[in-house]
Design a protein around this motif. Structure first.
Motif, PDB file in Angstrom:
ATOM      1  N   THR A  29      24.069  37.302  30.838  1.00  0.00           N
ATOM      2  CA  THR A  29      25.093  37.347  30.689  1.00  0.00           C
ATOM      3  C   THR A  29      26.543  37.456  31.604  1.00  0.00           C
ATOM      4  O   THR A  29      25.811  37.051  33.242  1.00  0.00           O
ATOM      5  CB  THR A  29      25.942  38.412  29.948  1.00  0.00           C
ATOM      6  OG1 THR A  29      26.057  39.939  30.998  1.00  0.00           O
ATOM      7  CG2 THR A  29      25.750  39.085  29.087  1.00  0.00           C
ATOM      8  N   TYR A  31      30.901  36.152  33.228  1.00  0.00           N
ATOM      9  CA  TYR A  31      31.794  35.957  32.372  1.00  0.00           C
ATOM     10  C   TYR A  31      32.775  35.259  33.973  1.00  0.00           C
ATOM     11  O   TYR A  31      34.229  34.981  33.115  1.00  0.00           O
ATOM     12  CB  TYR A  31      32.768  38.064  31.591  1.00  0.00           C
ATOM     13  CG  TYR A  31      31.534  38.532  32.010  1.00  0.00           C
ATOM     14  CD1 TYR A  31      31.025  38.004  29.878  1.00  0.00           C
ATOM     15  CD2 TYR A  31      30.795  39.453  32.054  1.00  0.00           C
ATOM     16  CE1 TYR A  31      30.256  39.151  29.788  1.00  0.00           C
ATOM     17  CE2 TYR A  31      29.751  40.314  31.449  1.00  0.00           C
ATOM     18  CZ  TYR A  31      29.394  40.253  30.132  1.00  0.00           C
ATOM     19  OH  TYR A  31      28.434  40.228  29.670  1.00  0.00           O
ATOM     20  N   LEU A  48      25.087  33.362  28.954  1.00  0.00           N
ATOM     21  CA  LEU A  48      25.154  34.133  28.366  1.00  0.00           C
ATOM     22  C   LEU A  48      26.581  34.139  27.896  1.00  0.00           C
ATOM     23  O   LEU A  48      27.093  35.609  28.461  1.00  0.00           O
ATOM     24  CB  LEU A  48      24.490  34.905  26.843  1.00  0.00           C
ATOM     25  CG  LEU A  48      25.464  35.557  25.640  1.00  0.00           C
ATOM     26  CD1 LEU A  48      25.432  34.719  24.934  1.00  0.00           C
ATOM     27  CD2 LEU A  48      24.352  36.409  25.362  1.00  0.00           C
ATOM     28  N   GLY A  50      28.872  36.783  27.064  1.00  0.00           N
ATOM     29  CA  GLY A  50      29.104  36.857  25.372  1.00  0.00           C
ATOM     30  C   GLY A  50      29.879  38.471  25.051  1.00  0.00           C
ATOM     31  O   GLY A  50      30.822  38.423  26.299  1.00  0.00           O
ATOM     32  N   ASP A  51      30.432  38.170  24.463  1.00  0.00           N
ATOM     33  CA  ASP A  51      31.141  38.904  23.667  1.00  0.00           C
ATOM     34  C   ASP A  51      31.381  41.325  24.174  1.00  0.00           C
ATOM     35  O   ASP A  51      32.275  41.351  24.315  1.00  0.00           O
ATOM     36  CB  ASP A  51      31.727  38.736  22.702  1.00  0.00           C
ATOM     37  CG  ASP A  51      30.786  40.123  21.542  1.00  0.00           C
ATOM     38  OD1 ASP A  51      29.548  40.333  22.256  1.00  0.00           O
ATOM     39  OD2 ASP A  51      30.884  39.857  19.957  1.00  0.00           O
ATOM     40  N   SER A  52      30.266  41.244  25.092  1.00  0.00           N
ATOM     41  CA  SER A  52      30.134  41.872  25.813  1.00  0.00           C
ATOM     42  C   SER A  52      31.495  41.757  26.653  1.00  0.00           C
ATOM     43  O   SER A  52      31.556  43.257  27.033  1.00  0.00           O
ATOM     44  CB  SER A  52      28.740  42.412  26.443  1.00  0.00           C
ATOM     45  OG  SER A  52      28.719  41.264  27.123  1.00  0.00           O
ATOM     46  N   ASP A  90      29.520  33.410  22.901  1.00  0.00           N
ATOM     47  CA  ASP A  90      29.485  34.094  21.491  1.00  0.00           C
ATOM     48  C   ASP A  90      30.891  34.103  21.043  1.00  0.00           C
ATOM     49  O   ASP A  90      31.812  33.810  21.924  1.00  0.00           O
ATOM     50  CB  ASP A  90      29.541  35.837  22.116  1.00  0.00           C
ATOM     51  CG  ASP A  90      28.321  36.049  21.736  1.00  0.00           C
ATOM     52  OD1 ASP A  90      26.964  35.767  21.216  1.00  0.00           O
ATOM     53  OD2 ASP A  90      27.855  37.020  22.711  1.00  0.00           O
ATOM     54  N   LYS A 120      26.866  31.153  20.003  1.00  0.00           N
ATOM     55  CA  LYS A 120      26.013  32.162  19.157  1.00  0.00           C
ATOM     56  C   LYS A 120      26.522  32.974  18.357  1.00  0.00           C
ATOM     57  O   LYS A 120      28.115  33.326  18.856  1.00  0.00           O
ATOM     58  CB  LYS A 120      25.238  32.582  20.649  1.00  0.00           C
ATOM     59  CG  LYS A 120      24.337  34.024  19.916  1.00  0.00           C
ATOM     60  CD  LYS A 120      23.549  34.769  21.205  1.00  0.00           C
ATOM     61  CE  LYS A 120      24.408  35.850  22.361  1.00  0.00           C
ATOM     62  NZ  LYS A 120      24.510  36.984  20.712  1.00  0.00           N
ATOM     63  N   HIS A 144      21.721  35.065  16.473  1.00  0.00           N
ATOM     64  CA  HIS A 144      21.419  37.161  16.700  1.00  0.00           C
ATOM     65  C   HIS A 144      21.362  38.467  15.356  1.00  0.00           C
ATOM     66  O   HIS A 144      21.990  38.093  14.531  1.00  0.00           O
ATOM     67  CB  HIS A 144      22.619  37.276  17.747  1.00  0.00           C
ATOM     68  CG  HIS A 144      22.536  38.731  17.945  1.00  0.00           C
ATOM     69  ND1 HIS A 144      23.406  38.882  19.289  1.00  0.00           N
ATOM     70  CD2 HIS A 144      22.138  40.031  17.832  1.00  0.00           C
ATOM     71  CE1 HIS A 144      23.582  40.348  19.997  1.00  0.00           C
ATOM     72  NE2 HIS A 144      22.748  41.136  19.171  1.00  0.00           N
ATOM     73  N   VAL A 187      18.733  35.144  19.659  1.00  0.00           N
ATOM     74  CA  VAL A 187      18.591  36.425  19.763  1.00  0.00           C
ATOM     75  C   VAL A 187      18.240  37.861  19.245  1.00  0.00           C
ATOM     76  O   VAL A 187      18.807  37.786  18.013  1.00  0.00           O
ATOM     77  CB  VAL A 187      19.995  36.913  20.608  1.00  0.00           C
ATOM     78  CG1 VAL A 187      20.323  38.564  21.352  1.00  0.00           C
ATOM     79  CG2 VAL A 187      20.502  36.210  21.843  1.00  0.00           C
ATOM     80  N   GLU A 189      17.872  42.086  18.925  1.00  0.00           N
ATOM     81  CA  GLU A 189      18.327  43.045  19.481  1.00  0.00           C
ATOM     82  C   GLU A 189      17.893  44.516  19.640  1.00  0.00           C
ATOM     83  O   GLU A 189      17.933  44.880  18.327  1.00  0.00           O
ATOM     84  CB  GLU A 189      19.506  42.918  19.430  1.00  0.00           C
ATOM     85  CG  GLU A 189      20.396  44.569  20.564  1.00  0.00           C
ATOM     86  CD  GLU A 189      22.237  43.467  21.215  1.00  0.00           C
ATOM     87  OE1 GLU A 189      23.106  43.170  21.200  1.00  0.00           O
ATOM     88  OE2 GLU A 189      22.786  44.670  21.809  1.00  0.00           O
ATOM     89  N   ILE A 210      16.325  41.272  23.777  1.00  0.00           N
ATOM     90  CA  ILE A 210      16.581  42.402  24.366  1.00  0.00           C
ATOM     91  C   ILE A 210      16.363  43.893  23.631  1.00  0.00           C
ATOM     92  O   ILE A 210      16.909  44.327  22.500  1.00  0.00           O
ATOM     93  CB  ILE A 210      18.318  42.846  24.477  1.00  0.00           C
ATOM     94  CG1 ILE A 210      19.043  43.579  25.128  1.00  0.00           C
ATOM     95  CG2 ILE A 210      18.999  42.050  22.952  1.00  0.00           C
ATOM     96  CD1 ILE A 210      20.805  43.855  26.362  1.00  0.00           C
ATOM     97  N   VAL A 220      16.747  38.990  27.279  1.00  0.00           N
ATOM     98  CA  VAL A 220      18.871  38.956  28.207  1.00  0.00           C
ATOM     99  C   VAL A 220      18.915  40.298  28.158  1.00  0.00           C
ATOM    100  O   VAL A 220      18.286  41.377  27.978  1.00  0.00           O
ATOM    101  CB  VAL A 220      20.009  38.610  27.296  1.00  0.00           C
ATOM    102  CG1 VAL A 220      19.601  38.228  25.782  1.00  0.00           C
ATOM    103  CG2 VAL A 220      20.955  38.272  27.223  1.00  0.00           C
ATOM    104  N   VAL A 222      22.522  42.299  30.151  1.00  0.00           N
ATOM    105  CA  VAL A 222      23.719  42.510  30.650  1.00  0.00           C
ATOM    106  C   VAL A 222      23.984  42.816  32.298  1.00  0.00           C
ATOM    107  O   VAL A 222      23.320  43.078  32.530  1.00  0.00           O
ATOM    108  CB  VAL A 222      24.906  42.583  29.342  1.00  0.00           C
ATOM    109  CG1 VAL A 222      26.517  43.882  30.868  1.00  0.00           C
ATOM    110  CG2 VAL A 222      24.933  42.888  28.226  1.00  0.00           C
TER     111      VAL A 222
END
Ligand code: KIV
Length: 271
Positions: A29, A31, A48, A50-52, A90, A120, A144, A187, A189, A210, A220, A222
């Motif tokens: 990931t 950002y 990615l 990610g919305d993480s 995401d 995604k 996902h 993905v 998970e 993941i 993948v 984070v």
């Protein structure tokens, strides 16, 4: 030579060739600009966004609060840094579920305003209409399945998904559907390794795992977790490559000492 090394720019087609030639796909990931530059320089295949980011960048407990505007900000920062990796973004919670027109509008904003290469989204059959509409606009879509954190309040826990036959069968069916719809990858998970193997072997598009064992076509993590920036999150699937939390804290402590003792700045560090 690997498919990966031959290409200047990773595309969804390159990822398909990598699966066809059994070359594993490495995803992390990203950002922000500075970290994305390091990941890209290291040769990562896919970044990615990610919305993480909601957790690791903004400190929220779940991924639900992050907004489309915030995802676009992160994605644009990553895109500015990247020369080679494929950038996948995401779609955040609330920007695609239940309304394919909104899904397309959200996607168009991401693509136009960030310059990313793909989106995604989480879910199978429930989001099929949104996937079709996004694909009809020519935007590559990644699926996902398994533990989908945007549904955390439905699951009630972040534990392993699809351990029971019914959920495992739905996941297999959803994976087939996503491939038929035209997703370029999926993905997986936090599902049992044997189920991830079965899914991966049943598809020609790559799976990226993941917490899904070694048989997926790629992995993948984070970035903040694998670098040890986050300290408290310690799931079994996570391998930490650095302990950056402690390294950075030690550097900060040293800096404070140097400032207080007037060691910093010295004669060479001034004009
Ligand atoms: O948001 C994210 O970082 C993700 C990965 C964990 C797959 O979706």
């Amino acid at each position: 030579m690997s498919v990966n090394k031959e290409v200047k720019r990773i595309t969804t087609h390159v990822l398909h060739s990598m699966k066809a030639s059994s070359e594993k796909i490495a995803v992390l990931t990203g950002y922000d600009f500075s970290m994305a530059r390091i990941l890209d320089a290291g040769g990562i295949d896919v970044i990615l966004v990610g919305d993480s980011a909601s957790n690791v960048m903004a400190g929220h407990e779940t991924t639900l609060p992050i907004t489309l505007d915030q995802m676009i900000y992160h994605a644009a920062s990553v895109v500015r840094a990247v020369q080679r990796a494929l950038v996948v973004v995401d779609l955040p919670f609330g920007s695609y579920q239940g309304n394919s027109k909104i899904a397309l509008e959200s996607t168009i904003r991401i693509m136009k305003e960030s310059g990313a290469h793909a989106v995604k989204l989480e879910g199978g059959e429930e989001v099929a209409e949104s996937i079709k509409r996004i694909l009809s606009a020519g935007v590559p879509v990644m699926g996902h399945l398994g533990l989908t954190p945007q549904s955390i309040y439905k699951f009630g826990t972040y534990t392993v998904r699809a351990k029971e036959d019914a959920e495992a069968q739905k996941l297999l069916d959803d994976a087939q559907l996503l491939q038929e719809l035209g997703c370029f990858g999926i993905v997986l998970e936090k599902i049992p390794a044997q189920l991830a193997k079965k899914v991966s072997e049943s598809l020609w598009i790559p799976t990226i795992g993941i917490g899904a064992g070694p048989h997926t076509d790629g992995q993948v993590l984070v970035t903040h977790d694998m670098l040890g920036i986050t300290k408290d999150f310690q799931p079994r699937f996570l391998r930490r490559y650095l302990d950056l939390f402690d390294l950075v804290r030690e550097a900060v402590e040293q800096y404070i000492k140097d400032v207080k003792s007037q060691d910093f700045p010295n004669e060479r560090e001034q004009y």
